[in-house]
Design a protein around this motif. Structure first.
Motif, PDB file in Angstrom:
ATOM      1  N   HIS A  44       0.626  -1.351  -0.168  1.00  0.00           N
ATOM      2  CA  HIS A  44      -0.071   0.154  -0.046  1.00  0.00           C
ATOM      3  C   HIS A  44       0.703   1.023   0.101  1.00  0.00           C
ATOM      4  O   HIS A  44       0.527   2.407  -0.640  1.00  0.00           O
ATOM      5  N   SER A  45       2.006   1.087   0.809  1.00  0.00           N
ATOM      6  CA  SER A  45       2.732   2.408   1.126  1.00  0.00           C
ATOM      7  C   SER A  45       3.478   2.805  -0.537  1.00  0.00           C
ATOM      8  O   SER A  45       3.681   3.949  -0.916  1.00  0.00           O
ATOM      9  N   GLU A  46       3.834   1.688  -1.059  1.00  0.00           N
ATOM     10  CA  GLU A  46       4.717   1.893  -2.460  1.00  0.00           C
ATOM     11  C   GLU A  46       3.677   1.880  -3.714  1.00  0.00           C
ATOM     12  O   GLU A  46       4.146   1.766  -4.743  1.00  0.00           O
ATOM     13  N   GLN A  47       2.323   2.083  -3.452  1.00  0.00           N
ATOM     14  CA  GLN A  47       1.347   1.729  -4.624  1.00  0.00           C
ATOM     15  C   GLN A  47       1.574   0.807  -5.521  1.00  0.00           C
ATOM     16  O   GLN A  47       1.805   1.065  -6.739  1.00  0.00           O
ATOM     17  N   LEU A  48       1.595  -0.344  -5.160  1.00  0.00           N
ATOM     18  CA  LEU A  48       1.941  -1.740  -6.037  1.00  0.00           C
ATOM     19  C   LEU A  48       0.612  -2.213  -6.544  1.00  0.00           C
ATOM     20  O   LEU A  48       0.634  -3.517  -6.667  1.00  0.00           O
ATOM     21  N   ILE A  49      -0.595  -1.583  -6.402  1.00  0.00           N
ATOM     22  CA  ILE A  49      -1.954  -1.748  -6.632  1.00  0.00           C
ATOM     23  C   ILE A  49      -2.375  -0.792  -7.761  1.00  0.00           C
ATOM     24  O   ILE A  49      -2.504   0.163  -7.174  1.00  0.00           O
ATOM     25  N   TYR A  90      -4.868  -4.515 -11.208  1.00  0.00           N
ATOM     26  CA  TYR A  90      -3.581  -5.106 -11.302  1.00  0.00           C
ATOM     27  C   TYR A  90      -2.884  -4.959  -9.959  1.00  0.00           C
ATOM     28  O   TYR A  90      -3.219  -4.127  -9.206  1.00  0.00           O
ATOM     29  N   GLY A  91      -2.179  -6.326  -9.469  1.00  0.00           N
ATOM     30  CA  GLY A  91      -1.419  -5.842  -8.226  1.00  0.00           C
ATOM     31  C   GLY A  91      -0.457  -6.885  -8.400  1.00  0.00           C
ATOM     32  O   GLY A  91      -0.207  -7.797  -9.102  1.00  0.00           O
ATOM     33  N   ASN A 147       3.205  -8.241 -12.347  1.00  0.00           N
ATOM     34  CA  ASN A 147       1.943  -8.513 -12.679  1.00  0.00           C
ATOM     35  C   ASN A 147       1.035  -7.286 -13.748  1.00  0.00           C
ATOM     36  O   ASN A 147       0.047  -7.049 -13.682  1.00  0.00           O
ATOM     37  N   GLY A 148       1.917  -6.592 -14.337  1.00  0.00           N
ATOM     38  CA  GLY A 148       1.636  -5.471 -15.063  1.00  0.00           C
ATOM     39  C   GLY A 148       0.857  -4.298 -14.420  1.00  0.00           C
ATOM     40  O   GLY A 148       0.170  -3.459 -14.930  1.00  0.00           O
ATOM     41  N   ILE A 149       1.261  -3.965 -13.375  1.00  0.00           N
ATOM     42  CA  ILE A 149       1.067  -2.668 -12.592  1.00  0.00           C
ATOM     43  C   ILE A 149       1.747  -1.375 -13.266  1.00  0.00           C
ATOM     44  O   ILE A 149       2.918  -1.716 -14.014  1.00  0.00           O
ATOM     45  N   LYS A 150       1.121  -0.405 -13.012  1.00  0.00           N
ATOM     46  CA  LYS A 150       1.591   0.816 -13.778  1.00  0.00           C
ATOM     47  C   LYS A 150       2.914   1.281 -13.165  1.00  0.00           C
ATOM     48  O   LYS A 150       3.882   1.681 -14.007  1.00  0.00           O
ATOM     49  N   HIS A 196      17.481  -8.928 -10.137  1.00  0.00           N
ATOM     50  CA  HIS A 196      16.449  -8.335 -10.970  1.00  0.00           C
ATOM     51  C   HIS A 196      16.391  -9.179 -12.322  1.00  0.00           C
ATOM     52  O   HIS A 196      17.397  -9.399 -12.977  1.00  0.00           O
ATOM     53  N   GLN A 197      15.167  -9.626 -12.583  1.00  0.00           N
ATOM     54  CA  GLN A 197      14.852 -10.335 -13.817  1.00  0.00           C
ATOM     55  C   GLN A 197      13.830  -9.692 -14.482  1.00  0.00           C
ATOM     56  O   GLN A 197      13.255  -8.795 -13.894  1.00  0.00           O
ATOM     57  N   LEU A 198      13.569 -10.234 -15.571  1.00  0.00           N
ATOM     58  CA  LEU A 198      12.394  -9.339 -16.543  1.00  0.00           C
ATOM     59  C   LEU A 198      11.072  -9.479 -15.779  1.00  0.00           C
ATOM     60  O   LEU A 198      10.463  -8.710 -16.008  1.00  0.00           O
ATOM     61  N   SER A 199      10.914 -10.639 -15.476  1.00  0.00           N
ATOM     62  CA  SER A 199       9.334 -10.760 -14.909  1.00  0.00           C
ATOM     63  C   SER A 199       9.357 -10.888 -13.250  1.00  0.00           C
ATOM     64  O   SER A 199       8.079 -10.791 -12.813  1.00  0.00           O
ATOM     65  N   TYR A 200      10.440 -10.752 -12.599  1.00  0.00           N
ATOM     66  CA  TYR A 200      10.331 -10.597 -11.284  1.00  0.00           C
ATOM     67  C   TYR A 200      11.711  -9.955 -10.468  1.00  0.00           C
ATOM     68  O   TYR A 200      12.676  -9.778 -11.064  1.00  0.00           O
ATOM     69  N   THR A 201      11.424  -9.603  -9.316  1.00  0.00           N
ATOM     70  CA  THR A 201      12.737  -9.193  -8.531  1.00  0.00           C
ATOM     71  C   THR A 201      12.593  -9.927  -7.390  1.00  0.00           C
ATOM     72  O   THR A 201      11.858  -9.963  -6.535  1.00  0.00           O
ATOM     73  N   ARG A 202      13.994 -10.686  -6.916  1.00  0.00           N
ATOM     74  CA  ARG A 202      14.031 -11.298  -5.610  1.00  0.00           C
ATOM     75  C   ARG A 202      14.933 -10.507  -4.733  1.00  0.00           C
ATOM     76  O   ARG A 202      16.023 -10.113  -5.178  1.00  0.00           O
ATOM     77  N   TYR A 203      14.493 -10.652  -3.421  1.00  0.00           N
ATOM     78  CA  TYR A 203      15.346 -10.031  -2.419  1.00  0.00           C
ATOM     79  C   TYR A 203      15.688 -11.049  -1.400  1.00  0.00           C
ATOM     80  O   TYR A 203      15.089 -11.870  -1.057  1.00  0.00           O
TER      81      TYR A 203
END
Length: 162
Positions: free
Chosen positions: A67-72, A90-91, A110-113, A138-145
């Motif tokens: 919610h804080s990073e506006q990932l929805i 999208y989320g 997943n296609g978020i802005k 950093h990958q094209l479809s995901y980021t893993r921490y």
């Protein structure tokens, strides 16, 4: 869907077996076909219990980041869901894994802005989980921490090290 199929199957069994069981006064056997529904009902119930009770603290921390990073991405303000909340278009999908190496948090945009925001969560994750981010993949479809508490790592020193 699995619950619906097993419910229809158990109702079909009940329809065929119930008249015979009622005439023989075997009332407990009427419940057996409905016991078939324990398996398909048990999995979603376990997932809900695991998310909202067992791992509630982790779920709450991850949702605060989302919610804080506006990932929805929300739909129109007029369009609402069942519980009178704004409809989500999208989320992100977040996978949380605890291993012996540390905590892996994988974020799928997943296609978020604001998909670029999923690659810059280092500070927010460190602040929320009170751990250090050791690596970012950093990958094209995901980021893993990879998060690990550096203070709790044990350093072993032997005589051969000098």
């Amino acid at each position: 869907m699995a619950v619906g199929v097993t419910l229809v199957a158990s109702m079909g069994i009940e329809y065929k077996v119930a008249p015979h069981l009622l005439t023989s006064s075997n009332y407990t056997a009427l419940a057996y076909p409905f016991l078939i529904n324990i398996i398909p009902l048990g999995y979603p119930c376990w997932k809900w219990i695991n998310l909202h009770i067992v791992n509630y603290k982790i779920h709450k921390q991850l949702m605060s980041i989302v919610h804080s990073e506006q990932l929805i991405d929300y739909g129109d303000k007029k369009e609402t869901s069942t519980f009178n909340e704004r409809k989500v278009e999208y989320g992100v999908k977040i996978i949380y894994e605890e291993t012996s190496e540390g905590i892996y948090i994988t974020v799928y945009p997943n296609g978020i802005k604001h998909s670029d925001a999923t690659q810059t969560l280092n500070n927010r994750l460190e602040e929320t989980f009170n751990m250090n981010v050791l690596s970012v993949d950093h990958q094209l479809s995901y980021t893993r921490y990879l998060l690990r508490d550096v203070d709790k790592q044990q350093m072993g020193v032997t005589d051969n090290a000098f």
